[in-house]
Design a protein around this motif. Sequence first.
Motif, PDB file in Angstrom:
ATOM      1  N   GLY A 278       0.812  -1.203   0.000  1.00 48.28           N
ATOM      2  CA  GLY A 278       0.000   0.000   0.000  1.00 48.28           C
ATOM      3  C   GLY A 278       0.848   1.256   0.000  1.00 48.28           C
ATOM      4  O   GLY A 278       2.064   1.220  -0.203  1.00 48.28           O
ATOM      5  N   ARG A 279       0.199   2.383   0.252  1.00 46.70           N
ATOM      6  CA  ARG A 279       0.855   3.687   0.199  1.00 46.70           C
ATOM      7  C   ARG A 279       0.595   4.439   1.496  1.00 46.70           C
ATOM      8  O   ARG A 279      -0.537   4.485   1.989  1.00 46.70           O
ATOM      9  N   LEU A 280       1.652   5.031   2.059  1.00 49.76           N
ATOM     10  CA  LEU A 280       1.568   5.830   3.269  1.00 49.76           C
ATOM     11  C   LEU A 280       1.955   7.261   2.920  1.00 49.76           C
ATOM     12  O   LEU A 280       3.050   7.511   2.424  1.00 49.76           O
ATOM     13  N   SER A 281       1.039   8.199   3.186  1.00 49.26           N
ATOM     14  CA  SER A 281       1.277   9.618   2.920  1.00 49.26           C
ATOM     15  C   SER A 281       1.245  10.375   4.231  1.00 49.26           C
ATOM     16  O   SER A 281       0.367  10.142   5.078  1.00 49.26           O
ATOM     17  N   LEU A 282       2.203  11.295   4.426  1.00 50.26           N
ATOM     18  CA  LEU A 282       2.300  12.067   5.657  1.00 50.26           C
ATOM     19  C   LEU A 282       2.566  13.528   5.328  1.00 50.26           C
ATOM     20  O   LEU A 282       3.280  13.834   4.378  1.00 50.26           O
ATOM     21  N   GLY A 283       1.983  14.412   6.138  1.00 53.10           N
ATOM     22  CA  GLY A 283       2.193  15.840   5.950  1.00 53.10           C
ATOM     23  C   GLY A 283       0.902  16.528   5.582  1.00 53.10           C
ATOM     24  O   GLY A 283      -0.194  16.150   6.023  1.00 53.10           O
ATOM     25  N   ASP A 284       1.001  17.554   4.753  1.00 52.72           N
ATOM     26  CA  ASP A 284      -0.177  18.294   4.321  1.00 52.72           C
ATOM     27  C   ASP A 284      -0.795  17.573   3.131  1.00 52.72           C
ATOM     28  O   ASP A 284      -0.742  18.035   1.989  1.00 52.72           O
TER      29      ASP A 284
ATOM     30  N   GLN B  77      -6.455  22.182   6.541  1.00 55.46           N
ATOM     31  CA  GLN B  77      -5.031  21.985   6.350  1.00 55.46           C
ATOM     32  C   GLN B  77      -4.478  21.436   7.660  1.00 55.46           C
ATOM     33  O   GLN B  77      -5.213  21.230   8.610  1.00 55.46           O
ATOM     34  N   GLY B  78      -3.177  21.205   7.689  1.00 52.91           N
ATOM     35  CA  GLY B  78      -2.581  20.644   8.894  1.00 52.91           C
ATOM     36  C   GLY B  78      -2.089  19.224   8.666  1.00 52.91           C
ATOM     37  O   GLY B  78      -2.414  18.576   7.669  1.00 52.91           O
ATOM     38  N   GLY B  79      -1.307  18.730   9.615  1.00 54.56           N
ATOM     39  CA  GLY B  79      -0.667  17.430   9.484  1.00 54.56           C
ATOM     40  C   GLY B  79      -1.654  16.285   9.425  1.00 54.56           C
ATOM     41  O   GLY B  79      -2.563  16.180  10.244  1.00 54.56           O
ATOM     42  N   THR B  80      -1.477  15.409   8.439  1.00 52.06           N
ATOM     43  CA  THR B  80      -2.358  14.255   8.230  1.00 52.06           C
ATOM     44  C   THR B  80      -1.511  13.039   7.901  1.00 52.06           C
ATOM     45  O   THR B  80      -0.492  13.150   7.212  1.00 52.06           O
ATOM     46  N   VAL B  81      -1.936  11.882   8.388  1.00 51.51           N
ATOM     47  CA  VAL B  81      -1.328  10.617   7.996  1.00 51.51           C
ATOM     48  C   VAL B  81      -2.420   9.784   7.332  1.00 51.51           C
ATOM     49  O   VAL B  81      -3.512   9.635   7.881  1.00 51.51           O
ATOM     50  N   ARG B  82      -2.141   9.276   6.123  1.00 50.75           N
ATOM     51  CA  ARG B  82      -3.139   8.524   5.361  1.00 50.75           C
ATOM     52  C   ARG B  82      -2.535   7.243   4.824  1.00 50.75           C
ATOM     53  O   ARG B  82      -1.428   7.253   4.268  1.00 50.75           O
ATOM     54  N   TYR B  83      -3.265   6.130   4.972  1.00 52.08           N
ATOM     55  CA  TYR B  83      -2.854   4.858   4.406  1.00 52.08           C
ATOM     56  C   TYR B  83      -3.875   4.438   3.364  1.00 52.08           C
ATOM     57  O   TYR B  83      -5.084   4.478   3.597  1.00 52.08           O
ATOM     58  N   THR B  84      -3.390   4.011   2.197  1.00 49.01           N
ATOM     59  CA  THR B  84      -4.244   3.563   1.107  1.00 49.01           C
ATOM     60  C   THR B  84      -3.795   2.170   0.689  1.00 49.01           C
ATOM     61  O   THR B  84      -2.606   1.934   0.442  1.00 49.01           O
ATOM     62  N   THR B  85      -4.740   1.261   0.610  1.00 54.80           N
ATOM     63  CA  THR B  85      -4.412  -0.120   0.266  1.00 54.80           C
ATOM     64  C   THR B  85      -4.134  -0.248  -1.222  1.00 54.80           C
ATOM     65  O   THR B  85      -4.547   0.591  -2.025  1.00 54.80           O
ATOM     66  N   PRO B  86      -3.440  -1.322  -1.627  1.00 61.14           N
ATOM     67  CA  PRO B  86      -3.386  -1.641  -3.052  1.00 61.14           C
ATOM     68  C   PRO B  86      -4.800  -1.968  -3.553  1.00 61.14           C
ATOM     69  O   PRO B  86      -5.705  -2.246  -2.758  1.00 61.14           O
ATOM     70  N   THR B  87      -4.988  -1.955  -4.854  1.00 58.63           N
ATOM     71  CA  THR B  87      -6.286  -2.268  -5.431  1.00 58.63           C
ATOM     72  C   THR B  87      -6.424  -3.774  -5.619  1.00 58.63           C
ATOM     73  O   THR B  87      -5.600  -4.407  -6.278  1.00 58.63           O
ATOM     74  N   TYR B  88      -7.463  -4.343  -4.997  1.00 53.68           N
ATOM     75  CA  TYR B  88      -7.757  -5.767  -5.117  1.00 53.68           C
ATOM     76  C   TYR B  88      -9.156  -5.923  -5.706  1.00 53.68           C
ATOM     77  O   TYR B  88     -10.129  -5.467  -5.103  1.00 53.68           O
ATOM     78  N   GLY B  89      -9.250  -6.564  -6.869  1.00 51.23           N
ATOM     79  CA  GLY B  89     -10.554  -6.748  -7.491  1.00 51.23           C
ATOM     80  C   GLY B  89     -11.266  -5.448  -7.772  1.00 51.23           C
ATOM     81  O   GLY B  89     -12.495  -5.391  -7.730  1.00 51.23           O
ATOM     82  N   GLY B  90     -10.499  -4.392  -8.042  1.00 53.10           N
ATOM     83  CA  GLY B  90     -11.089  -3.092  -8.325  1.00 53.10           C
ATOM     84  C   GLY B  90     -11.417  -2.277  -7.098  1.00 53.10           C
ATOM     85  O   GLY B  90     -11.903  -1.144  -7.226  1.00 53.10           O
ATOM     86  N   ILE B  91     -11.165  -2.814  -5.886  1.00 53.87           N
ATOM     87  CA  ILE B  91     -11.510  -2.125  -4.647  1.00 53.87           C
ATOM     88  C   ILE B  91     -10.267  -1.514  -4.015  1.00 53.87           C
ATOM     89  O   ILE B  91      -9.245  -2.183  -3.847  1.00 53.87           O
ATOM     90  N   THR B  92     -10.363  -0.241  -3.659  1.00 47.77           N
ATOM     91  CA  THR B  92      -9.308   0.474  -2.949  1.00 47.77           C
ATOM     92  C   THR B  92      -9.893   1.073  -1.687  1.00 47.77           C
ATOM     93  O   THR B  92     -10.960   1.692  -1.723  1.00 47.77           O
ATOM     94  N   LEU B  93      -9.201   0.887  -0.557  1.00 45.13           N
ATOM     95  CA  LEU B  93      -9.636   1.426   0.726  1.00 45.13           C
ATOM     96  C   LEU B  93      -8.598   2.406   1.254  1.00 45.13           C
ATOM     97  O   LEU B  93      -7.408   2.285   0.957  1.00 45.13           O
TER      98      LEU B  93
ATOM     99  N   VAL C 180     -11.080  11.642  11.906  1.00 49.67           N
ATOM    100  CA  VAL C 180     -10.863  10.273  11.443  1.00 49.67           C
ATOM    101  C   VAL C 180     -11.670  10.090  10.167  1.00 49.67           C
ATOM    102  O   VAL C 180     -12.882  10.315  10.146  1.00 49.67           O
ATOM    103  N   SER C 181     -11.006   9.663   9.095  1.00 51.72           N
ATOM    104  CA  SER C 181     -11.646   9.563   7.782  1.00 51.72           C
ATOM    105  C   SER C 181     -11.453   8.158   7.226  1.00 51.72           C
ATOM    106  O   SER C 181     -10.345   7.613   7.243  1.00 51.72           O
ATOM    107  N   LEU C 182     -12.545   7.564   6.722  1.00 50.99           N
ATOM    108  CA  LEU C 182     -12.530   6.241   6.101  1.00 50.99           C
ATOM    109  C   LEU C 182     -13.229   6.338   4.752  1.00 50.99           C
ATOM    110  O   LEU C 182     -14.286   6.965   4.638  1.00 50.99           O
ATOM    111  N   ALA C 183     -12.661   5.691   3.723  1.00 54.01           N
ATOM    112  CA  ALA C 183     -13.255   5.775   2.390  1.00 54.01           C
ATOM    113  C   ALA C 183     -12.923   4.535   1.585  1.00 54.01           C
ATOM    114  O   ALA C 183     -11.918   3.854   1.835  1.00 54.01           O
TER     115      ALA C 183
END
Length: 416
Positions: free
Chosen positions: A133-139, A185-201, A241-244
């Motif tokens: 997956g992908r980990l994004s940090l910062g703004d 704005q402000g510091g955020t940490v976000r994790y995004t999964t790889p795409t499995y069967g067309g689904i990304t979380l 807290v954000s989920l998508a």
Amino acid sequence: MKKLLFLATAFSATIISAAIVSAGYAVAETPELLGARSQGGEFAEFSSQYLDRETPGRGIIPNLEIRLAGVVRTDVQVVDQDFRAMRPGLSIFDNRRDFFVLGGGTADTGLSYGFAIDVGAGRGQVYMSNSYGRLSLGDTRSATQSLRVDGGSVMVGTGHYARGGGKNVNFGSLAGARVVSYRGQGGTVRYTTPTYGGITLSASYTEESDIDMIDGAVAFNQVVQSNHGLGFQWIGSEDIVSLAGQHVSTYGPYTTVLYAGYEYSNRNDKNTPEDANGQQLVSVGAKVTAMGTGFGAGYGYAKHDRPIGLENDRQWIDVALTYEYGAWGFSGGALYLEDEEGAGVIGEAYVYSGSFNYNIAPGLSLMGGVTHFILDNTLHNGDPDSLANAALFGGPAPQRGDNEATTFTLSTQVTF
């Protein structure tokens, strides 16, 4: 005698050396550093800031590609509206002048990493990604912001409800259209999964949506607090807290994207014991594209826990169509917003847009659009910046009423 002469010489050399070193420090030290030498309470923070800004010891990283990117856009807008107040009827402005420094590379282990810096805003983010997956940090964007789709996702050009169409419209106290996140704005940490069967979380956390490093509202900013109390500014939200999730599928020439997102946060007055704390935001959307055509739709509902009589729930829905032919693109869309402003008072907005985009040359576009706004039962004030100015600074008192506005926008944009 020889011992006495040796001791005298050594003592003289020590005095001279000390004088030279002291003179060197007097020349080299900045006033800030001289002030910090007392080892007072601020010394540790000053020292850390000083070290953070030292020139990096390594300036070349193998396989790291650095490039520049930017957008410059100039808009001309004419507005005809019933309640203009101090807003201009004609404006010419450079609406975008963003410059970015982007970097990316791949390590020998297969880890991809990089950064993005918004030079004008002074913001930056870093990311790392691999097969996990992908980990994004910062703004960086929240989870809902990064995966959202709705009607505005298929609109082209400028001047429509999703981009620049309401630049000079007096909305009064109405707000919340197409909002899918409390993050500003402000510091955020976000994790995004790889795409499995067309689904990304994706999931993210933001400590606060501003950058003042203070829990709750800024005490001295009464205008900000009053505006927030009136319910038309979502600022200072904390512990977001954000989920998508997003699902992408193809069937013949058709590509379909489905989206759903949820957020929870505290308001900026979370430390006030008599008020409930929670804010919840649910949003869904869909987009279908095929052979130069597209359709998009979205819906959002915001639930704010407030005492009886101060309710401030909101919901919106939008739909849009687009068609592209060669260098031309055309789109049309509509949006509805319902804003509960307390004590059973409901403000509403009906918005209708048409827009176009013409690619003159690679990176150069001519864009424009027409949007009509119908705003019902909302607070209006002669001061376009803040309704709170009426109570705090003796400005004109806000009045509840309606406003209709039509905007005509023409833009030129260069992207590199």
